[in-house]
Design a protein around this motif. Structure first.
Motif, PDB file in Angstrom:
ATOM      1  N   PRO A 126      -0.810  -1.977   8.925  1.00  0.00           N
ATOM      2  CA  PRO A 126      -1.380  -2.069   7.573  1.00  0.00           C
ATOM      3  C   PRO A 126      -0.427  -2.625   6.517  1.00  0.00           C
ATOM      4  O   PRO A 126      -0.138  -1.981   5.511  1.00  0.00           O
ATOM      5  CB  PRO A 126      -1.750  -0.623   7.274  1.00  0.00           C
ATOM      6  CG  PRO A 126      -0.719   0.166   8.004  1.00  0.00           C
ATOM      7  CD  PRO A 126      -0.464  -0.584   9.283  1.00  0.00           C
ATOM      8  N   ARG A 167      -8.199  -4.350   5.642  1.00  0.00           N
ATOM      9  CA  ARG A 167      -6.783  -4.202   5.949  1.00  0.00           C
ATOM     10  C   ARG A 167      -6.583  -4.525   7.426  1.00  0.00           C
ATOM     11  O   ARG A 167      -7.334  -4.037   8.283  1.00  0.00           O
ATOM     12  CB  ARG A 167      -6.356  -2.773   5.662  1.00  0.00           C
ATOM     13  CG  ARG A 167      -4.861  -2.591   5.465  1.00  0.00           C
ATOM     14  CD  ARG A 167      -4.440  -2.996   4.086  1.00  0.00           C
ATOM     15  NE  ARG A 167      -3.021  -2.688   3.848  1.00  0.00           N
ATOM     16  CZ  ARG A 167      -2.290  -3.293   2.950  1.00  0.00           C
ATOM     17  NH1 ARG A 167      -2.809  -4.259   2.217  1.00  0.00           N
ATOM     18  NH2 ARG A 167      -1.037  -2.970   2.767  1.00  0.00           N
ATOM     19  N   SER A 216       0.863  -1.183   0.000  1.00  0.00           N
ATOM     20  CA  SER A 216       0.000   0.000   0.000  1.00  0.00           C
ATOM     21  C   SER A 216       0.900   1.235   0.000  1.00  0.00           C
ATOM     22  O   SER A 216       2.115   1.123   0.134  1.00  0.00           O
ATOM     23  CB  SER A 216      -0.930   0.009   1.221  1.00  0.00           C
ATOM     24  OG  SER A 216      -0.238   0.460   2.367  1.00  0.00           O
ATOM     25  N   GLU A 217       0.283   2.399  -0.123  1.00  0.00           N
ATOM     26  CA  GLU A 217       1.058   3.644  -0.178  1.00  0.00           C
ATOM     27  C   GLU A 217       1.090   4.373   1.159  1.00  0.00           C
ATOM     28  O   GLU A 217       1.586   5.494   1.239  1.00  0.00           O
ATOM     29  CB  GLU A 217       0.467   4.569  -1.262  1.00  0.00           C
ATOM     30  CG  GLU A 217       0.528   3.999  -2.662  1.00  0.00           C
ATOM     31  CD  GLU A 217       1.954   3.644  -3.088  1.00  0.00           C
ATOM     32  OE1 GLU A 217       2.884   4.419  -2.762  1.00  0.00           O
ATOM     33  OE2 GLU A 217       2.142   2.593  -3.718  1.00  0.00           O
ATOM     34  N   SER A 218       0.577   3.773   2.221  1.00  0.00           N
ATOM     35  CA  SER A 218       0.519   4.452   3.519  1.00  0.00           C
ATOM     36  C   SER A 218       1.909   4.575   4.138  1.00  0.00           C
ATOM     37  O   SER A 218       2.811   3.775   3.871  1.00  0.00           O
ATOM     38  CB  SER A 218      -0.403   3.699   4.474  1.00  0.00           C
ATOM     39  OG  SER A 218       0.218   2.521   4.935  1.00  0.00           O
ATOM     40  N   ILE A 219       2.057   5.608   4.976  1.00  0.00           N
ATOM     41  CA  ILE A 219       3.325   5.816   5.672  1.00  0.00           C
ATOM     42  C   ILE A 219       3.617   4.644   6.606  1.00  0.00           C
ATOM     43  O   ILE A 219       4.757   4.186   6.716  1.00  0.00           O
ATOM     44  CB  ILE A 219       3.282   7.138   6.465  1.00  0.00           C
ATOM     45  CG1 ILE A 219       3.209   8.328   5.495  1.00  0.00           C
ATOM     46  CG2 ILE A 219       4.498   7.265   7.374  1.00  0.00           C
ATOM     47  CD1 ILE A 219       2.991   9.668   6.164  1.00  0.00           C
ATOM     48  N   LEU A 220       2.577   4.133   7.271  1.00  0.00           N
ATOM     49  CA  LEU A 220       2.761   3.005   8.177  1.00  0.00           C
ATOM     50  C   LEU A 220       3.258   1.771   7.429  1.00  0.00           C
ATOM     51  O   LEU A 220       4.078   1.012   7.950  1.00  0.00           O
ATOM     52  CB  LEU A 220       1.454   2.685   8.910  1.00  0.00           C
ATOM     53  CG  LEU A 220       1.097   3.618  10.068  1.00  0.00           C
ATOM     54  CD1 LEU A 220      -0.293   3.286  10.601  1.00  0.00           C
ATOM     55  CD2 LEU A 220       2.130   3.526  11.191  1.00  0.00           C
ATOM     56  N   PHE A 221       2.759   1.584   6.190  1.00  0.00           N
ATOM     57  CA  PHE A 221       3.238   0.461   5.391  1.00  0.00           C
ATOM     58  C   PHE A 221       4.732   0.633   5.092  1.00  0.00           C
ATOM     59  O   PHE A 221       5.515  -0.314   5.214  1.00  0.00           O
ATOM     60  CB  PHE A 221       2.457   0.352   4.079  1.00  0.00           C
ATOM     61  CG  PHE A 221       2.998  -0.700   3.150  1.00  0.00           C
ATOM     62  CD1 PHE A 221       2.683  -2.033   3.328  1.00  0.00           C
ATOM     63  CD2 PHE A 221       3.854  -0.359   2.103  1.00  0.00           C
ATOM     64  CE1 PHE A 221       3.199  -3.020   2.494  1.00  0.00           C
ATOM     65  CE2 PHE A 221       4.371  -1.331   1.267  1.00  0.00           C
ATOM     66  CZ  PHE A 221       4.041  -2.661   1.458  1.00  0.00           C
ATOM     67  N   LYS A 222       5.122   1.851   4.718  1.00  0.00           N
ATOM     68  CA  LYS A 222       6.527   2.098   4.388  1.00  0.00           C
ATOM     69  C   LYS A 222       7.431   1.895   5.611  1.00  0.00           C
ATOM     70  O   LYS A 222       8.532   1.356   5.497  1.00  0.00           O
ATOM     71  CB  LYS A 222       6.673   3.505   3.819  1.00  0.00           C
ATOM     72  CG  LYS A 222       6.023   3.647   2.440  1.00  0.00           C
ATOM     73  CD  LYS A 222       6.039   5.071   1.935  1.00  0.00           C
ATOM     74  CE  LYS A 222       5.328   5.169   0.583  1.00  0.00           C
ATOM     75  NZ  LYS A 222       5.239   6.559   0.097  1.00  0.00           N
TER      76      LYS A 222
END
Length: 217
Positions: A206, A202, A143-149
């Motif tokens: 995430p 999700r 995903s593109e979320s900050i938490l994913f990164k």
């Protein structure tokens, strides 16, 4: 399954390493997954794909279960965990396995990223699922979320160190990171043509998604 030799090496300490590097989150996801599944089906014949050491089958505890995994070392551990269950072990790959009967549900917990060909694997498994049966998936997806990164940084930089210390297989854990980054929810759902998606959410943190699909009758 990609990199079967990795799982053969990791098998003896796989459960310990997974619990430590995930801070127990994977076990929590498994509990959530089994609870969600049992909203739709409580028993029957189950096929668990990439069954590893048998924890998903143990959580489901259906009256009859097929465990599919190409790793003989993983299957050995699963057999010890499930001694008193009605379990049939199949040492094979999703893309070309043969199941003796049609099943009521297929579970794939952290499994589809290991298929050599996701489309072929799901298509082959579909042959053994009864009409109105369920295909249930939990997978690490992009995903593109900050938490994913942030989670991916942990997975790529920290997990190999911790996993390597526990198992002695640092390079094996480095390969997992590459497998995760290439999968999206859409990649999975587009291969479930002929199914109704009854659950899609999700999971937290995430980096993982839960998908439950019912096969059209």
């Amino acid at each position: 399954m990609k990199n079967v030799e990795i799982y053969e090496k990791l098998a003896p300490k796989y459960d310990t390493a997974t619990k430590v590097v995930s801070f127990g989150i994977e076990e929590l996801w498994r509990k959530i997954f089994s609870k969600k599944i049992k909203k739709y089906i409580q028993n029957g014949v189950l096929l668990d794909v990439a069954s590893a050491t048998g924890d998903m089958a143990k959580a489901m505890n259906f009256e009859k279960m097929y465990l599919l995994d190409p790793s003989s070392e993983m299957n050995k551990i699963a057999k010890n965990k499930l001694k008193n269950k009605n379990v049939i072990f199949l040492e094979d790959f999703a893309e070309n396995c043969k199941i003796p009967e049609q099943v009521d549900i297929i579970t794939a917990f952290m499994a589809v990223r290991n298929f050599d060909d996701m489309a072929q694997g799901i298509q082959n498994l579909d042959k053994y699922l009864k009409p109105n049966g369920y295909f249930a998936i939990v997978e690490l997806t992009k995903s593109e979320s900050i938490l994913f990164k942030m989670s991916m940084f942990y997975m790529s930089k920290i997990v190999p160190i911790i996993g390597g210390i526990i198992t002695g297989e640092y390079e094996s854990y480095k390969k997992f990171d590459k497998m995760i980054k290439n999968i999206t929810d859409e990649d999975i759902i587009k291969n479930l043509e002929g199914y109704e998606i009854v659950e899609h959410k999700r999971l937290l943190p995430p980096i993982s998604s839960l998908i439950i699909a019912r096969k059209n009758g």
